[in-house]
Design an enzyme around this catalytic site. Structure first.
Site, PDB file in Angstrom:
ATOM      1  N   GLY A 102       0.932   2.100   1.162  1.00 61.24           N
ATOM      2  CA  GLY A 102       1.631   1.986   2.436  1.00 61.24           C
ATOM      3  C   GLY A 102       2.334   0.651   2.442  1.00 61.24           C
ATOM      4  O   GLY A 102       1.727  -0.380   2.124  1.00 61.24           O
TER       5      GLY A 102
ATOM      6  N   TYR B 254      -1.003  11.235  -0.247  1.00 62.51           N
ATOM      7  CA  TYR B 254       0.061  11.681  -1.145  1.00 62.51           C
ATOM      8  C   TYR B 254      -0.383  11.595  -2.592  1.00 62.51           C
ATOM      9  O   TYR B 254      -1.292  10.852  -2.939  1.00 62.51           O
ATOM     10  CB  TYR B 254       1.374  10.949  -0.895  1.00 62.51           C
ATOM     11  CG  TYR B 254       1.502   9.528  -1.398  1.00 62.51           C
ATOM     12  CD1 TYR B 254       2.130   9.263  -2.622  1.00 62.51           C
ATOM     13  CD2 TYR B 254       1.072   8.452  -0.633  1.00 62.51           C
ATOM     14  CE1 TYR B 254       2.303   7.952  -3.055  1.00 62.51           C
ATOM     15  CE2 TYR B 254       1.243   7.154  -1.059  1.00 62.51           C
ATOM     16  CZ  TYR B 254       1.855   6.905  -2.273  1.00 62.51           C
ATOM     17  OH  TYR B 254       2.027   5.610  -2.708  1.00 62.51           O
TER      18      TYR B 254
ATOM     19  N   ASP C 247       7.364  -4.476  -1.663  1.00 59.25           N
ATOM     20  CA  ASP C 247       6.374  -4.963  -0.709  1.00 59.25           C
ATOM     21  C   ASP C 247       5.814  -6.306  -1.170  1.00 59.25           C
ATOM     22  O   ASP C 247       5.627  -7.232  -0.367  1.00 59.25           O
ATOM     23  CB  ASP C 247       5.233  -3.961  -0.567  1.00 59.25           C
ATOM     24  CG  ASP C 247       5.714  -2.576  -0.180  1.00 59.25           C
ATOM     25  OD1 ASP C 247       6.736  -2.481   0.523  1.00 59.25           O
ATOM     26  OD2 ASP C 247       5.067  -1.593  -0.585  1.00 59.25           O
TER      27      ASP C 247
END
Length: 352
Positions: free
Chosen positions: A47, A103, A272
């Site tokens: 995430g 996922y 990220d």
């Protein structure tokens, strides 16, 4: 614990950074191959915003991750795994009516045609986030609030929440960091992604890839053209992949830092990690060029490991590399395992 929030009082202790967004349980094949063929999977977490939170916490910052997860085993795993990095998860809310997103993806590079990913996030607990059912005081309790363009794509309520958090208000908001993080699969109609431009205009610090700006908004012409389209954020960071990054600061100064040469294992989580590295440098008051270098180093840590998250280099290790002179930085070559080694050894570059 209820669908609208915890029974316990809100936890508003100030932290360096708050991140808000969906995290999912990730399943990666234990061996290479198609999803249809591999016999087993290794479980992880994934995430964008929780990745940033984990990297920042591992780098020594105080971080809070805010989200919603299902009242299920996968939600338990996410909260425990992210909390194990030292991230404050008190404001994560549990939803008994909606599941935690998951996922599956193949182990290879996402840039290749062989890469497969299967998301099971429709109707997830995180997609039910709204300004009415989330703890806004906890969300605004950091020096920095980090958001991404993934959250507003999850539902109308998530879009409204992101718009509220990026709205410029006279007082009471932290520095808002926004990673555009354009995912074409989440914005099926080309014009839909224009909403990301409006959200970015409300932020104080924006991260965007040069390729993203073209794909999402049709902006060509490089970093200067992107800055012309996004003059509102005090700081704009344009990522150019292997070609480095450009930052336009609040004084109108343009800074460019090349990326080190990296032996890529998997191009997952690098964006990220870059954002986390830059934010870490900003929190420490480092000059903009050093912030960019720390972004590159954190991205290199992610690129040289197979998972979504990688152990960052120690602060001393990263500082030593970021302080290299331009010539030495320009020849830096990082491969798998470099974060655990001595920084001086990393400066030895093999013959091309």
């Amino acid at each position: 614990m209820t669908a609208t929030g915890p029974a316990a009082p809100a936890h508003h202790a100030p932290v360096d950074v708050v991140t808000l967004g969906e995290s999912m349980v990730t399943f990666v094949p234990s061996v290479p191959g198609r999803l249809a063929d591999v016999p087993s999977f290794d479980r992880g977490i994934g995430g964008a915003e929780s990745n940033v939170a984990c990297v920042l916490a591992a780098a020594g910052h105080t971080v809070r991750w805010v989200s919603r997860v299902g009242a299920d085993g996968f939600g338990d795993h996410l909260v425990d795994a992210i909390g194990a990095y030292g991230v404050d998860t008190f404001a994560v809310r549990r939803d008994p009516a909606r599941p935690t997103g998951i996922y599956f993806r193949t182990a290879g590079d996402r840039a290749t045609d062989a890469h497969e990913v299967a998301y099971y996030r429709a109707g997830s607990a995180a997609s039910a986030m709204t300004s009415q059912n989330m703890d806004l005081a906890a969300i605004r309790s950091g020096r920095v609030l980090h958001l991404s363009g993934i959250t507003p794509a999850l539902s109308p309520g998530c879009l409204d929440l992101t718009a509220d958090l990026t709205a410029r208000i006279p007082t009471g908001r932290p520095l808002v960091s926004f990673d555009v993080n354009h995912r074409p699969g989440l914005w099926p109609r080309p014009d839909d992604a224009r909403v990301l431009l409006d959200l970015a205009r409300g932020a104080d610090l924006v991260f965007v890839g040069e390729d993203e700006a073209e794909d999402a908004w049709g902006i060509t012409g490089g970093p200067d053209a992107i800055r012309a389209a996004l003059p509102e954020p005090a700081t704009l960071v344009v990522k150019r992949g292997a070609d480095g990054a450009v930052a336009f600061d609040e004084h109108g100064v343009r800074h460019t830092e090349p990326a080190p040469r990296v032996d890529v294992v998997a191009a997952v989580g690098a964006g990220d990690a870059f954002a986390a590295g830059y934010l870490s440098g900003a929190l420490r008051g480092l000059p903009v060029p050093a912030r960019l270098r720390h972004g590159h180093l954190m991205a290199a840590a992610a690129l040289t490991t197979p998972g979504d998250l990688a152990a960052p280099p120690s602060r001393a290790h990263a500082d030593r590399l970021a302080d290299l002179d331009d010539a030495s930085w320009g020849t830096l070559h990082l491969g798998p395992g470099w974060t655990a080694g001595d920084a001086r050894a990393d400066e030895e570059v093999p013959t091309p």
